[in-house]
Design a protein around this motif. Sequence first.
Motif, PDB file in Angstrom:
ATOM      1  N   ALA A   1      31.049 -45.713  28.719  1.00 54.32           N
ATOM      2  CA  ALA A   1      29.552 -45.355  28.334  1.00 54.32           C
ATOM      3  C   ALA A   1      29.768 -43.906  27.966  1.00 54.32           C
ATOM      4  CB  ALA A   1      28.604 -45.923  28.178  1.00 54.32           C
ATOM      5  N   MET A   2      30.053 -43.661  29.160  1.00 55.02           N
ATOM      6  CA  MET A   2      31.044 -42.137  29.437  1.00 55.02           C
ATOM      7  C   MET A   2      32.623 -41.439  28.965  1.00 55.02           C
ATOM      8  SD  MET A   2      27.359 -41.301  29.873  1.00 55.02           S
ATOM      9  CE  MET A   2      27.732 -39.341  30.574  1.00 55.02           C
ATOM     10  N   ALA A   3      33.098 -42.217  28.205  1.00 54.15           N
ATOM     11  CA  ALA A   3      34.753 -42.385  29.073  1.00 54.15           C
ATOM     12  C   ALA A   3      34.920 -41.529  27.290  1.00 54.15           C
ATOM     13  CB  ALA A   3      35.344 -43.319  29.194  1.00 54.15           C
ATOM     14  N   ALA A   4      35.913 -40.159  27.060  1.00 56.92           N
ATOM     15  CA  ALA A   4      36.504 -39.519  25.974  1.00 56.92           C
ATOM     16  C   ALA A   4      36.868 -40.950  24.899  1.00 56.92           C
ATOM     17  CB  ALA A   4      37.122 -38.326  26.290  1.00 56.92           C
ATOM     18  N   PRO A   5      36.540 -40.509  23.723  1.00 54.96           N
ATOM     19  CA  PRO A   5      36.904 -41.585  22.774  1.00 54.96           C
ATOM     20  C   PRO A   5      38.664 -41.436  22.946  1.00 54.96           C
ATOM     21  CG  PRO A   5      35.849 -39.491  22.029  1.00 54.96           C
ATOM     22  CD  PRO A   5      36.207 -39.546  23.131  1.00 54.96           C
ATOM     23  N   THR A   6      39.280 -40.776  23.584  1.00 56.64           N
ATOM     24  CA  THR A   6      40.898 -40.386  23.766  1.00 56.64           C
ATOM     25  C   THR A   6      41.672 -40.585  24.726  1.00 56.64           C
ATOM     26  OG1 THR A   6      40.886 -37.617  24.027  1.00 56.64           O
ATOM     27  CG2 THR A   6      41.442 -38.660  21.741  1.00 56.64           C
ATOM     28  N   ASP A   7      40.804 -40.263  26.162  1.00 50.75           N
ATOM     29  CA  ASP A   7      41.021 -40.624  27.360  1.00 50.75           C
ATOM     30  C   ASP A   7      40.389 -41.384  28.089  1.00 50.75           C
ATOM     31  OD1 ASP A   7      42.071 -40.626  29.985  1.00 50.75           O
ATOM     32  OD2 ASP A   7      42.862 -38.188  29.883  1.00 50.75           O
ATOM     33  N   ALA A   8      40.408 -42.355  28.481  1.00 53.52           N
ATOM     34  CA  ALA A   8      39.286 -43.568  29.368  1.00 53.52           C
ATOM     35  C   ALA A   8      39.265 -42.613  30.656  1.00 53.52           C
ATOM     36  CB  ALA A   8      40.046 -45.136  29.375  1.00 53.52           C
ATOM     37  N   ASN A   9      40.035 -41.575  31.364  1.00 49.44           N
ATOM     38  CA  ASN A   9      40.031 -41.458  32.421  1.00 49.44           C
ATOM     39  C   ASN A   9      39.696 -40.001  32.418  1.00 49.44           C
ATOM     40  OD1 ASN A   9      40.975 -43.552  34.101  1.00 49.44           O
ATOM     41  ND2 ASN A   9      43.279 -42.392  33.518  1.00 49.44           N
ATOM     42  N   ALA A  10      38.818 -39.807  31.672  1.00 51.96           N
ATOM     43  CA  ALA A  10      38.315 -37.942  31.603  1.00 51.96           C
ATOM     44  C   ALA A  10      36.989 -38.516  30.226  1.00 51.96           C
ATOM     45  CB  ALA A  10      39.046 -37.174  30.684  1.00 51.96           C
ATOM     46  N   MET A  11      36.170 -37.480  30.744  1.00 47.90           N
ATOM     47  CA  MET A  11      34.567 -38.129  30.655  1.00 47.90           C
ATOM     48  C   MET A  11      34.367 -37.368  29.503  1.00 47.90           C
ATOM     49  SD  MET A  11      31.357 -36.538  32.049  1.00 47.90           S
ATOM     50  CE  MET A  11      31.094 -36.737  33.683  1.00 47.90           C
ATOM     51  N   ASN A  12      33.906 -37.868  28.269  1.00 45.30           N
ATOM     52  CA  ASN A  12      33.473 -37.269  26.637  1.00 45.30           C
ATOM     53  C   ASN A  12      33.578 -35.959  27.016  1.00 45.30           C
ATOM     54  OD1 ASN A  12      32.987 -37.014  23.976  1.00 45.30           O
ATOM     55  ND2 ASN A  12      31.847 -39.044  24.015  1.00 45.30           N
ATOM     56  N   PRO A  13      33.896 -34.994  26.239  1.00 43.47           N
ATOM     57  CA  PRO A  13      33.546 -33.762  26.280  1.00 43.47           C
ATOM     58  C   PRO A  13      32.317 -33.698  25.645  1.00 43.47           C
ATOM     59  CG  PRO A  13      35.201 -34.081  25.156  1.00 43.47           C
ATOM     60  CD  PRO A  13      34.424 -35.029  25.661  1.00 43.47           C
ATOM     61  N   THR A  14      31.596 -33.844  24.672  1.00 46.07           N
ATOM     62  CA  THR A  14      29.918 -33.829  24.176  1.00 46.07           C
ATOM     63  C   THR A  14      28.973 -34.058  25.717  1.00 46.07           C
ATOM     64  OG1 THR A  14      31.030 -34.604  22.752  1.00 46.07           O
ATOM     65  CG2 THR A  14      28.314 -34.826  23.247  1.00 46.07           C
ATOM     66  N   TYR A  15      29.389 -35.107  26.886  1.00 47.00           N
ATOM     67  CA  TYR A  15      28.346 -34.746  27.838  1.00 47.00           C
ATOM     68  C   TYR A  15      29.137 -34.346  28.996  1.00 47.00           C
ATOM     69  CZ  TYR A  15      27.767 -39.334  24.887  1.00 47.00           C
ATOM     70  OH  TYR A  15      26.954 -40.193  24.393  1.00 47.00           O
TER      71      TYR A  15
ATOM     72  N   SER B   1      29.302 -31.559  31.703  1.00 47.15           N
ATOM     73  CA  SER B   1      28.510 -30.111  32.236  1.00 47.15           C
ATOM     74  C   SER B   1      29.177 -29.107  32.573  1.00 47.15           C
ATOM     75  CB  SER B   1      28.089 -30.375  33.542  1.00 47.15           C
ATOM     76  OG  SER B   1      28.579 -30.454  34.127  1.00 47.15           O
ATOM     77  N   GLY B   2      30.682 -29.470  32.534  1.00 44.90           N
ATOM     78  CA  GLY B   2      31.611 -28.301  32.681  1.00 44.90           C
ATOM     79  C   GLY B   2      32.725 -28.885  33.431  1.00 44.90           C
ATOM     80  N   ASP B   3      32.356 -29.454  34.866  1.00 45.11           N
ATOM     81  CA  ASP B   3      32.995 -29.408  35.593  1.00 45.11           C
ATOM     82  C   ASP B   3      33.465 -31.287  36.116  1.00 45.11           C
ATOM     83  OD1 ASP B   3      30.860 -31.605  36.663  1.00 45.11           O
ATOM     84  OD2 ASP B   3      30.778 -30.637  38.578  1.00 45.11           O
ATOM     85  N   HIS B   4      33.707 -31.231  34.413  1.00 49.28           N
ATOM     86  CA  HIS B   4      34.450 -32.864  34.306  1.00 49.28           C
ATOM     87  C   HIS B   4      33.826 -33.797  35.424  1.00 49.28           C
ATOM     88  CE1 HIS B   4      36.506 -30.098  31.964  1.00 49.28           C
ATOM     89  NE2 HIS B   4      37.120 -29.526  32.673  1.00 49.28           N
ATOM     90  N   LEU B   5      33.241 -33.793  36.301  1.00 47.83           N
ATOM     91  CA  LEU B   5      31.954 -35.026  37.351  1.00 47.83           C
ATOM     92  C   LEU B   5      30.716 -35.185  36.629  1.00 47.83           C
ATOM     93  CD1 LEU B   5      32.455 -35.987  39.868  1.00 47.83           C
ATOM     94  CD2 LEU B   5      31.974 -33.957  41.115  1.00 47.83           C
ATOM     95  N   HIS B   6      29.877 -34.649  35.864  1.00 50.25           N
ATOM     96  CA  HIS B   6      28.237 -34.651  36.148  1.00 50.25           C
ATOM     97  C   HIS B   6      27.848 -33.767  34.766  1.00 50.25           C
ATOM     98  CE1 HIS B   6      28.941 -32.829  40.326  1.00 50.25           C
ATOM     99  NE2 HIS B   6      27.743 -33.561  40.875  1.00 50.25           N
ATOM    100  N   PRO B   7      27.183 -35.431  34.299  1.00 49.08           N
ATOM    101  CA  PRO B   7      27.302 -35.062  32.855  1.00 49.08           C
ATOM    102  C   PRO B   7      26.388 -33.792  33.101  1.00 49.08           C
ATOM    103  CG  PRO B   7      26.849 -37.256  34.100  1.00 49.08           C
ATOM    104  CD  PRO B   7      27.205 -36.338  35.114  1.00 49.08           C
ATOM    105  N   ASN B   8      26.134 -33.232  31.044  1.00 55.03           N
ATOM    106  CA  ASN B   8      24.839 -32.522  30.722  1.00 55.03           C
ATOM    107  C   ASN B   8      23.772 -33.109  30.734  1.00 55.03           C
ATOM    108  OD1 ASN B   8      25.940 -33.758  28.719  1.00 55.03           O
ATOM    109  ND2 ASN B   8      26.824 -31.484  27.714  1.00 55.03           N
ATOM    110  N   ALA B   9      22.191 -32.990  30.041  1.00 57.62           N
ATOM    111  CA  ALA B   9      21.478 -33.496  29.943  1.00 57.62           C
ATOM    112  C   ALA B   9      22.372 -34.607  28.374  1.00 57.62           C
ATOM    113  CB  ALA B   9      21.103 -32.443  28.859  1.00 57.62           C
ATOM    114  N   PRO B  10      22.583 -34.516  27.718  1.00 58.35           N
ATOM    115  CA  PRO B  10      23.198 -35.006  26.501  1.00 58.35           C
ATOM    116  C   PRO B  10      23.628 -36.363  27.282  1.00 58.35           C
ATOM    117  CG  PRO B  10      23.835 -33.283  25.607  1.00 58.35           C
ATOM    118  CD  PRO B  10      23.099 -32.600  26.708  1.00 58.35           C
ATOM    119  N   GLY B  11      24.839 -36.143  28.054  1.00 55.62           N
ATOM    120  CA  GLY B  11      25.196 -37.205  28.855  1.00 55.62           C
ATOM    121  C   GLY B  11      24.116 -37.954  29.629  1.00 55.62           C
ATOM    122  N   TYR B  12      23.411 -37.041  30.467  1.00 52.25           N
ATOM    123  CA  TYR B  12      22.367 -38.575  31.355  1.00 52.25           C
ATOM    124  C   TYR B  12      22.172 -39.193  30.709  1.00 52.25           C
ATOM    125  CZ  TYR B  12      23.285 -35.621  36.215  1.00 52.25           C
ATOM    126  OH  TYR B  12      23.860 -35.173  36.292  1.00 52.25           O
ATOM    127  N   HIS B  13      21.465 -38.416  29.452  1.00 51.85           N
ATOM    128  CA  HIS B  13      20.134 -39.341  27.818  1.00 51.85           C
ATOM    129  C   HIS B  13      21.549 -40.539  27.525  1.00 51.85           C
ATOM    130  CE1 HIS B  13      17.686 -39.875  24.741  1.00 51.85           C
ATOM    131  NE2 HIS B  13      18.663 -40.053  24.179  1.00 51.85           N
TER     132      HIS B  13
END
Length: 412
Positions: A373-387, A389-401
């Motif tokens: 659910a949280m993976a980047a569309p182009t890289d399954a090992n990375a978090m979706n940039p939309t979600y 927070s900037g540290d590539h580990l924790h989601p931001n508020a839209p990510g938690y939603h």
Amino acid sequence: MRKKLLLKLVATFVGTVTAMGLVGAPASASPSGGWEGTWTASPQRPGAGFSPNWSVAGFADQTVRQVVRISQGGPSVRVHLTNVYGSAPLAVTGATVGRAGTGAAATSVRPLTFGHSRSVVIPVGHEISSDAAPLPVRPLESLTVTIYFATQTGAVTYHADAEATSFRAPGDHRSDAAGTAFTETSTSWYALAGVDVADFSPRRDVVVTFGDSITDGAFAGVDQNARYPDELAERLHGRLGVLNAGIGGNRVLNDSQCLGDKATTRFRPDALAQPHLRTVIVLEGINDIGASEFNDFDCFKPNPRVAAAELIAGHRELIRQAHTAGVRIVGATLLPYKGAVYYTPAGDQVRTDLNNWIRTSGEYDAVIDFDRAMAAPTDANAMNPTYDSGDHLHPNAPGYHAMAEAINLHTL
């Protein structure tokens, strides 16, 4: 008029039951009785935490007002105070509960009593429950819990990353409606372990979200109530209670003086002891993997290298404990973390192997696939940039939603 009388009778009855046998006992003393969890915070040892806090210095002739948002409503409430990790008996001169206003302001402030006494001393290693307070509450309402400590407390048990503002004032301001006396702030919770609502139904309708900083809500935004458990509570809107038992930095297999006891140890007191517990969602393991690749953080010591098989054994222990207690347990896959400070390809392989086991083994009662659910569309090992927070580990508020939206409510 009849409704007010009924509420008063319920509160009086619950208070009598509490005074007869539950004061001084943890919440688990009445697993199917007249109480049900609506909010919790997992206790931690006093320490430096992630930001300046008051846990080590403690309090003396000071009042602490803390704001919490509950998940479900009821005709009355009780509060749990904790001294689990204190170094001396904790003397509470007085405490109140009320509805939160703007900042430190409060309305409908009610005194809390403990065995019908306004003051209480909590022994080291213990938690205590208040009597019932006749304060009817609604789902998703914010409450204040205000504690006055007249004498020096020494170091106090706390929860490091509240993502909420706590307030402090000199002197006794436990009953203040205005917040003007509270001129100091912190983003931790102190000596506060939980809030219950009165509920005499035999149904089990509490969900505990159990995990690390991603469950705790790091980077969700202070006072935004945007953690994924908050978003889940909004979806449920009081149909089930949602309790957040996350601790930032927590691990499955290793204790930490800063980041909580290991999951297999704290699972029983933090999750399974909650009254009317129905389901636990487990999201744990990324810190075990990352810490074993990262030597620059003392709070992660000891940090032995972990294999997927070891983490799977830890998860199996959580499953065993839940099923022994008759509780449903749902496994959540670990989120992508490529680019995080403790990311390595070797560590990511352990994450992948653990996630594949969670998805396919059938050992959890159900699965939530946060990874996909949280993976980047182009890289399954990375978090979706939309979600991210900037540290590539924790989601931001839209990510938690998005995490909360990924949960099939039927699995609960």
